[in-house]
Design a protein around this motif. Structure first.
Motif, mmCIF file in Angstrom:
data_model
loop_
_atom_site.group_PDB
_atom_site.id
_atom_site.type_symbol
_atom_site.label_atom_id
_atom_site.label_comp_id
_atom_site.label_asym_id
_atom_site.label_seq_id
_atom_site.Cartn_x
_atom_site.Cartn_y
_atom_site.Cartn_z
ATOM 1 N N ALA A 1 -9.038 -0.212 0.386
ATOM 2 C CA ALA A 1 -8.177 -0.257 -0.812
ATOM 3 C C ALA A 1 -7.660 -1.678 -1.013
ATOM 4 O O ALA A 1 -7.651 -2.207 -2.137
ATOM 5 N N THR B 1 -9.425 6.078 0.506
ATOM 6 C CA THR B 1 -8.770 6.770 1.620
ATOM 7 C C THR B 1 -8.662 5.832 2.829
ATOM 8 O O THR B 1 -7.911 6.098 3.762
ATOM 9 N N ASP B 2 -9.421 4.730 2.807
ATOM 10 C CA ASP B 2 -9.352 3.727 3.869
ATOM 11 C C ASP B 2 -8.490 2.571 3.345
ATOM 12 O O ASP B 2 -8.847 1.932 2.350
ATOM 13 N N ILE B 3 -7.345 2.309 3.993
ATOM 14 C CA ILE B 3 -6.418 1.351 3.376
ATOM 15 C C ILE B 3 -6.943 -0.090 3.401
ATOM 16 O O ILE B 3 -6.580 -0.893 2.552
ATOM 17 N N GLY C 1 -5.086 5.875 -0.514
ATOM 18 C CA GLY C 1 -4.131 4.772 -0.413
ATOM 19 C C GLY C 1 -4.320 3.889 -1.636
ATOM 20 O O GLY C 1 -5.448 3.583 -2.020
ATOM 21 N N GLU C 2 -3.191 3.528 -2.256
ATOM 22 C CA GLU C 2 -3.288 2.677 -3.443
ATOM 23 C C GLU C 2 -2.727 1.309 -3.070
ATOM 24 O O GLU C 2 -1.567 1.201 -2.663
ATOM 25 N N ALA C 3 -3.561 0.259 -3.174
ATOM 26 C CA ALA C 3 -3.102 -1.078 -2.803
ATOM 27 C C ALA C 3 -2.874 -1.903 -4.057
ATOM 28 O O ALA C 3 -3.629 -1.798 -5.026
ATOM 29 N N ALA D 1 0.736 5.838 -0.525
ATOM 30 C CA ALA D 1 -0.124 7.003 -0.702
ATOM 31 C C ALA D 1 -0.036 7.457 -2.155
ATOM 32 O O ALA D 1 1.062 7.603 -2.694
ATOM 33 N N VAL E 1 0.878 -1.187 0.000
ATOM 34 C CA VAL E 1 0.000 0.000 0.000
ATOM 35 C C VAL E 1 0.903 1.220 0.000
ATOM 36 O O VAL E 1 1.916 1.247 0.695
#
Ligand code: KIV
Ligand code: ZN
Length: 525
Positions: A485, A480-482, A460-462, A451, A449
């Motif tokens: 994501a 925005t919630d990991i 958040g980019e997973a 930002a 993950v």
């Protein structure tokens, strides 16, 4: 000085895909190939068909989808490779077969166990066979930069006599220098009768960080095709970076009187799409496409920029597809404002996509204070991906940590499925709940993950790699919630697996003679 045309041969889907962790499934290759075509490259090398059935299928689908660029397939100098590559290319509008054999003493002795004479014979046979199947053929002398130059001349003569249209002299191990490669091209071109009738190509690896410089020097030596990849991805330290070599020739035409057909405004969108598909993050300081490539931090620089942008800028962000003002619309912006910004960023969205994007934008703008272009790129790529989605994540709720409990709601074609599960942590629990709903069993092999934009409230980019039986699928998701994501990323990998399974079932049903209706109702499966 007259400006000469150089062809851009994008090997992002073949050599680029050999980057650790960059493997792409068939649909991902098609999406990227369409973007590369929009970018205006001359050749898209789609893969190495003999390597696996999936690789064959990927090349075939790219060949069918691409309308303008030539589509190339790679083959060793072996009959079975060449036949398989030609078969994968059979529906291409403009096919190109790329065959190769090593010519350096070290490769011939230890890898091929072939003499120089045997290599010369094999080159002639391979190019003749390829040319009999596909009208446009490239021959590559692997490890050319560590080969004896007179032997390279001999190999090139054989390949040209056998009908090769392009001769590629690769720096396979990233060992050469600008002076040396310039001279090598001059030497070979001067030594081969009829060399003016073929295109010489340069393919460089970046082990010493010289790939772009070497490609430009090769062009000075007479190369008129440059092989490169978006974001410079590729084996080991990567290949010549497409965006860097293109902008170097455009910005310094006084030094390099060459140009190509690339539409530079498509560079940043191409880079972002590749990063999104592969999960390989673009370093913030990466030339041309990195987030900070046009950021001016120091006061002195900012002052100079305000007085005259050229004090610190050798090209504008707009020319490479990045907007100067990064801050975009707030939560009170309307749908029309959002659509206008998307158009400015170069996206053509359908009405349905704009509607979905707007819904997601409002949710994001509610959670974040500022929405940046990079946020918008993420949302758009997510929406476009959802068009192909089988399952869509409606909700994920987690509680506790050891064990954790998760509730997941997935939507398939309007039907909502809910399940719960416990696991070692919230991500584990939610993935298990997804597995229970879909009826699959995935193993999370990699999970990152990061930002996507600055700020504590960043998206958040997973990115995940998930194994189902013998195949690994990549997935990505942003929120925005990991946790959300991560589960979006997991669901996107599950979707690829389910889509693959279902396509296999359709093929099996057709083999059994089922009609589409019987397949739909399950009557003949
Ligand atoms: O690096 C290399 O030599 C290659 C060839 C197959 C062109 O990728
Ligand atoms: Zn290579």
């Amino acid at each position: 000085m007259p400006i000469e045309r150089v062809r851009i041969f994008a090997t992002t889907l073949r050599d680029g895909e050999q980057s650790p962790g960059a493997s792409m499934d068939e649909s991902a290759k098609v999406r990227l190939a369409i973007q590369l075509d929009r970018l205006g490259v001359d050749v898209i090398e789609a893969g190495f068909p003999i390597a696996s059935n999936q690789e064959f299928e990927g090349v075939k689908r790219v060949a069918e989808a691409v309308k303008n660029a030539q589509v190339a397939a790679l083959a060793r100098a072996l009959d079975k490779d060449i036949d398989r590559a030609a078969d994968a290319l059979k529906n291409a509008a403009r096919p190109m077969l790329h065959t190769f054999l090593a010519t350096s003493d070290i490769h011939m002795e230890y890898k091929l166990r072939m003499t120089r004479g045997q290599v010369l014979d094999a080159v002639g046979r391979a190019v003749t066979r390829a040319k009999g199947l596909i009208p446009f053929v490239e021959f590559s002398a692997e490890d050319a930069t560590r080969s004896d130059w007179d032997f390279l001349v001999a190999v090139t003569k054989i390949a040209v006599d056998a009908g090769a249209d392009v001769i590629n002299l690769p720096d396979t191990v990233g060992y050469t220098t600008p002076d040396e490669i310039r001279e090598m091209f001059r030497y070979v071109i001067a030594g081969v009768p009829g060399s003016e009738k073929v295109i010489f190509s340069s393919h460089n690896h970046n082990d010493l960080g010289l790939a772009v410089a070497n490609a430009l020097a090769a062009a000075e030596g007479g190369a008129r095709q440059i092989e490169c990849t978006i974001n410079g991805i590729g084996e080991r330290a990567g290949n010549t970076s497409l965006e860097e070599v293109v902008m170097a020739m455009r910005t310094r035409q006084d030094k390099y009187p060459i140009d190509c057909g690339v539409i530079s405004e498509e560079l940043v969108p191409s880079s972002m799409l590749l990063s999104k598909i592969t999960g390989l993050a673009v370093p913030f300081n990466k030339p041309i496409v990195g987030r900070n490539a046009f950021a001016h931090e120091s006061g002195i620089h900012q002052h100079g920029m305000i007085a005259n942008a050229q004090t610190y800028e050798i090209m504008t962000p707009e020319t490479v597809g990045r907007k100067r003002s990064d801050l975009i619309l707030g939560k009170h912006s309307g749908k029309a404002g959002l659509a206008k910004r998307c158009a400015e960023l170069g996206y053509e969205l359908t009405e349905e996509e704009t509607k979905q994007l707007y819904d997601q934008f409002i949710v994001l703008a509610d959670r974040k204070k500022e929405v940046f272009d990079d946020d918008l790129h993420m949302l758009i790529l997510g929406v476009q991906q959802e068009t192909f989605d089988v399952y869509h994540l409606d909700q994920v709720r987690c509680a506790g940590s050891d064990p954790a409990m998760a509730l997941v709601k997935l939507n398939r074609g309007g039907q909502v499925f809910t399940d719960t599960s416990v696991g070692d942590g919230p991500v584990d629990a939610a993935c298990m709940a997804v597995d229970r709903i879909v009826g699959v069993s995935g193993r999370l092999e990699q999970f990152d993950v990061r930002a996507a934009t600055p700020g504590k409230d960043a998206l958040g980019e997973a990115n995940v790699l998930v194994r189902f039986a013998d195949r690994v699928y990549r997935g990505s998701g942003a929120s925005t919630d990991i946790i959300e994501a991560a589960i979006k990323a997991y669901v996107s990998a599950v979707n690829k697996y389910v889509a693959y399974q279902e396509s296999q079932n359709i093929v099996a049903a057709r083999r059994n003679g089922a009609t589409p209706e019987e397949y739909q109702t399950g009557a003949r499966l």
